[in-house]
Design a protein around this motif. Structure first.
Motif, short mmCIF file in Angstrom:
data_model
loop_
_atom_site.label_atom_id
_atom_site.label_comp_id
_atom_site.label_asym_id
_atom_site.label_seq_id
_atom_site.Cartn_x
_atom_site.Cartn_y
_atom_site.Cartn_z
N GLU A 50 1.07 -1.37 -0.01
CA GLU A 50 0.05 -0.16 0.05
C GLU A 50 0.92 1.31 0.08
N PRO A 51 0.62 2.26 -0.77
CA PRO A 51 1.40 3.51 -0.81
C PRO A 51 1.53 4.23 0.57
N PHE A 52 0.44 4.24 1.22
CA PHE A 52 0.59 4.88 2.36
C PHE A 52 1.52 4.01 3.66
N GLU A 53 1.68 2.59 3.50
CA GLU A 53 2.33 1.66 4.37
C GLU A 53 3.81 2.13 3.81
N LEU A 54 4.29 2.20 2.51
CA LEU A 54 5.81 2.32 2.21
C LEU A 54 6.16 3.83 2.52
N LEU A 55 5.17 4.81 2.29
CA LEU A 55 5.38 5.93 2.58
C LEU A 55 5.86 6.24 4.16
N GLN A 56 5.20 5.66 5.18
CA GLN A 56 5.22 5.67 6.37
C GLN A 56 6.73 5.21 6.96
N PHE A 57 6.93 3.96 6.06
CA PHE A 57 8.44 3.48 6.31
C PHE A 57 9.28 4.34 5.99
N TYR A 58 9.10 4.89 4.53
CA TYR A 58 10.29 6.03 4.21
C TYR A 58 10.43 7.07 4.99
N LYS A 59 9.44 7.67 5.59
CA LYS A 59 9.39 8.63 6.60
C LYS A 59 10.22 8.22 7.96
N ARG A 60 9.80 7.22 8.49
CA ARG A 60 10.71 6.82 9.51
C ARG A 60 12.10 6.69 9.25
N VAL A 61 12.57 6.05 8.05
CA VAL A 61 13.90 5.94 7.82
C VAL A 61 14.72 7.29 7.62
N ASN A 62 13.89 8.20 7.00
CA ASN A 62 14.44 9.39 6.57
C ASN A 62 14.59 10.29 8.03
N SER A 63 13.89 9.93 9.10
CA SER A 63 14.02 10.66 10.31
C SER A 63 15.09 10.24 11.27
N GLY A 64 15.70 9.10 10.77
CA GLY A 64 16.82 8.66 11.37
C GLY A 64 18.22 9.35 11.36
N HIS A 65 18.95 9.70 12.34
CA HIS A 65 19.98 10.49 12.46
C HIS A 65 21.40 9.78 12.81
#
Length: 268
Positions: A50-65
């Motif tokens: 689902e686009p929403f599920e992959l997008l939430q995953f992407y945002k979590r990865v992108n928020s990592g530091h």
């Protein structure tokens, strides 16, 4: 065995992904490197997420530091289909936030010059467009629970919840004629025929020949099967409703509204 020793320090599972914290030790030098692995767990073997599920995953990865400046490592089984889709999402989302236009075809072609068949199927290519559309038009944000009350107050003052709801209504997914026909089946077991359940989220009731019950899965924060939502049982579906509770081993049922009229029942 080998030069490196890998130790799992922490593993936290969420509805769509799992995050692992690893320590890799070089046995010869005793030097260590801390690594965070983001594992998307909702990509089906034969299909797309689902686009929403992959997008939430992407945002979590992108928020990592991290203090390291090296490139992001992305992999799947073969390293072309799912990997290419994710790399395309990451690169084009970043381009879309700083540019007025993006070109999915052009970027896919560029990836394929370095590795053949990046974004392996037409379904993956199509899915990438939907994820980018949602990611670049539906703005979301996350907050800690300690900041929630303060942020909510600010949102209400600016009427942001109403604005977000309007965006959600404009971003409804589209379904095929076949999906509508399936949703309209078993009319005698529906209280309101204008409320339809999407086939792929339906729960199959094992105690009936048809397997039908007007109920779907809704994900929670930590599990993809956090809730079941259904209508209040009719005279001819009361047994099905009780069978569903037993089948899914639910220990809590939440009834909302006037039971004589019937609205929603949520249980877990």
């Amino acid at each position: 065995m080998g030069l490196f020793q890998v130790t799992l320090q922490e593993e936290v599972a969420y509805a769509y992904y799992t995050i692992r914290k690893l320590v890799v030790k070089n046995k010869q030098t005793n030097s260590t490197r801390r690594i965070i692995q983001y594992h998307f767990t909702r990509w089906p073997d034969h299909g797309v997420p689902e686009p929403f599920e992959l997008l939430q995953f992407y945002k979590r990865v992108n928020s990592g530091h991290t203090a390291h400046k090296g490139p992001l490592i992305v992999h799947c089984s073969a390293g072309i289909g799912r990997t290419g889709s994710y790399i395309g999402l990451d690169a084009l989302m970043k381009q879309g936030t700083s540019s007025v236009e993006i070109d999915v075809f052009d970027y896919t072609e560029m990836m394929r010059k370095d590795r053949m068949n990046m974004i392996q199927t037409a379904k993956q290519y199509e899915m990438l467009h939907f994820v980018l559309l949602e990611g670049l038009t539906v703005m979301t944000s996350s907050m800690s629970k300690t900041d929630f009350c303060r942020v909510l107050t600010d949102m209400l003052e600016d009427n942001i919840p109403a604005q977000q709801y309007a965006v959600l209504n404009n971003a409804k997914p589209e379904y095929s004629t076949r999906e509508y026909k399936s949703a309209l089946s078993n009319k005698d077991k529906k209280k309101n025929r204008s409320i339809l359940a999407v086939e792929k989220y339906k729960i199959r009731l094992m105690t009936t020949t048809s397997g039908y019950i007007d109920a779907v899965n809704i994900p929670g924060y930590r599990t993809p099967y956090g809730y079941i939502i259904t209508q209040h049982p009719l005279d001819n579906t009361a047994t099905d409703f009780l069978s569903l509770i037993a089948q899914e081993r639910s220990d809590t049922v939440v009834s909302i509204g006037n039971l004589k009229v019937g609205t929603s029942v949520i249980f877990r």
